[in-house]
Design an enzyme around this catalytic site. Structure first.
Site, PDB file in Angstrom:
ATOM      1  N   HIS A 171       0.851  -1.248   0.071  1.00 55.34           N
ATOM      2  CA  HIS A 171       0.152   0.150  -0.105  1.00 55.34           C
ATOM      3  C   HIS A 171       0.811   1.194   0.042  1.00 55.34           C
ATOM      4  CE1 HIS A 171      -3.056   2.865   1.346  1.00 55.34           C
ATOM      5  NE2 HIS A 171      -3.920   1.867   1.436  1.00 55.34           N
ATOM      6  N   GLU A 276      -0.837   1.266  -5.379  1.00 54.99           N
ATOM      7  CA  GLU A 276      -0.524   0.045  -4.636  1.00 54.99           C
ATOM      8  C   GLU A 276      -0.402  -1.254  -5.377  1.00 54.99           C
ATOM      9  OE1 GLU A 276      -3.570   2.292  -2.000  1.00 54.99           O
ATOM     10  OE2 GLU A 276      -3.486   0.002  -1.554  1.00 54.99           O
TER      11      GLU A 276
HETATM   12  O1  TA6 Z   1      -6.154   1.781  -0.487  1.00 56.70           O
HETATM   13  C1  TA6 Z   1      -7.338   2.447  -0.317  1.00 56.70           C
HETATM   14  C2  TA6 Z   1      -7.792   2.174   0.669  1.00 56.70           C
HETATM   15  O2  TA6 Z   1      -8.530   1.100   0.724  1.00 56.70           O
HETATM   16  C3  TA6 Z   1      -8.957   3.470   1.076  1.00 56.70           C
HETATM   17  O3  TA6 Z   1     -10.281   3.150   0.988  1.00 56.70           O
HETATM   18  C4  TA6 Z   1      -8.409   3.943   2.525  1.00 56.70           C
HETATM   19  O4  TA6 Z   1      -9.255   3.115   3.352  1.00 56.70           O
HETATM   20  C5  TA6 Z   1      -7.058   3.477   2.740  1.00 56.70           C
HETATM   21  O5  TA6 Z   1      -7.099   2.261   1.889  1.00 56.70           O
HETATM   22  C6  TA6 Z   1      -6.499   3.715   3.882  1.00 56.70           C
HETATM   23  O6  TA6 Z   1      -6.861   2.944   4.813  1.00 56.70           O
HETATM   24  P1  TA6 Z   1      -6.140   2.777   6.200  1.00 56.70           P
HETATM   25  O7  TA6 Z   1      -6.826   1.666   6.756  1.00 56.70           O
HETATM   26  O8  TA6 Z   1      -4.776   2.781   6.240  1.00 56.70           O
HETATM   27  O9  TA6 Z   1      -6.798   4.070   6.683  1.00 56.70           O
END
Ligand code: TA6
Length: 303
Positions: A171, A276
């Site tokens: 991520h 990601e």
């Molecule tokens: O990868 C994008 C995502 O799924 C968004 O929907 C947002 O929730 C982001 O990840 C961050 O997630 P987190 O649990 O790290 O706040």
């Protein structure tokens, strides 16, 4: 063992002169510092989390000024490891978003100092029935190589007796001069699931640009992407993915970033974009007993 004694023990066992050393981070946990020619990277044992990747010209990753390694909460920024699921668990909605391992201590299993780069591997030792939602017998290994670029791999082994469904993501939060100056190539023509519109399926036309919150899972041939930062000190980053047929692109924009509460400053959203390498959306990996899967992202920073 904690603190300086832990770092010293790791240095004794896994340190590599001029390539890998361990220290206590001011963020409150043990980290490995990788060095290779004029590049550096910092990896926290908490979450097997890459906090920093600095090339000769600049820091390539965004990390929240509010990031801590001792809060028990996921680190905002760097490269969170989402495993053994991406997003919400498909059955048990009470389980943590993005899986179980972002907020756990990983253990160093090996380090290396080769001509092509400095490396570290970390294994996830907790789990195996001790953590709710953990697939029976599943293990994870993260390998990071700092060389001409940065390569991170997430290896899953199903050592259990039943098939397991796996979704995951590297991520990555890239640092950018201004999100309004960013475009992402390589996903034109791909179908994407728009998470801002109940997962509606749409097709990407040309480069991705940002004028508001974007939260999309791209599907299909996502093997080669390029981040262009056309702002001051324009630069680009090549992203090559393996073991993946999906990619997530996210910027929270102003309101969502404010709701997150851990971005550090109100303007922080302007200086980051998540691209990601993933197994997400339709891209679910099913591992038979004994099966293995590796998700890999290779980053090369251009000037
Ligand atoms: O990868 C994008 C995502 O799924 C968004 O929907 C947002 O929730 C982001 O990840 C961050 O997630 P987190 O649990 O790290 O706040």
């Amino acid at each position: 063992m904690v603190g300086e004694a832990h770092a010293a023990e790791l240095d004794r066992r896994f340190g590599k002169a001029g390539a890998v050393r361990f220290a206590v981070s001011p963020l409150g946990g043990t980290v490995a510092h990788l060095t290779w020619r004029d590049a550096e990277a910092t990896v926290a044992l908490f979450g097997a989390h890459v906090l920093s990747w600095r090339t000769a010209v600049r820091e390539q990753l965004w990390l929240s000024p509010a990031a801590r390694l001792d809060s028990g909460k996921p680190v905002r920024g760097g490269i969170p490891v989402c495993w053994p699921w991406f997003g919400a668990h498909e059955i048990f909605t009470g389980l943590p978003s993005h899986g179980l391992v972002r907020t756990r201590q990983w253990q160093v299993t090996e380090t290396g100092a080769e001509s092509h780069g400095a490396s570290i591997a970390l294994g996830m030792v907790e789990g195996a029935g001790r953590i709710g939602g953990w697939p029976e017998g599943a293990t994870a290994t993260v390998r990071i190589v700092l060389g001409e670029g940065l390569t991170i791999s997430l290896e899953t082994h199903n050592a259990g007796s039943a098939p397991m469904r796996l979704t995951s993501a590297l991520h990555t939060y890239f640092a950018v001069s201004d999100i309004a100056e960013v475009r992402i190539d390589g996903l034109g023509g791909c179908t994407y699931l728009d998470k801002l519109d109940d997962g509606a399926r749409r097709q990407q036309q040309g480069a991705i640009r940002f004028a508001g919150e974007v939260d999309r899972i791209y599907l299909g041939d996502t093997a080669h992407m390029r981040l262009h930062d056309d702002g001051p000190g324009a630069r680009h980053v090549e992203i090559a993915s393996e073991g993946s047929r999906s990619a997530v692109v996210w910027n929270p924009w102003l309101e969502k970033a404010a709701r997150l509460g851990d971005m550090g400053t109100a303007e922080a959203y302007r200086h980051m974009v998540c691209i990601e390498t993933a197994n997400a959306g339709d891209d679910v990996v099913t591992l038979a007993p004994g099966g293995r899967h590796t998700l890999t992202a290779r980053y090369t920073a251009g000037r």
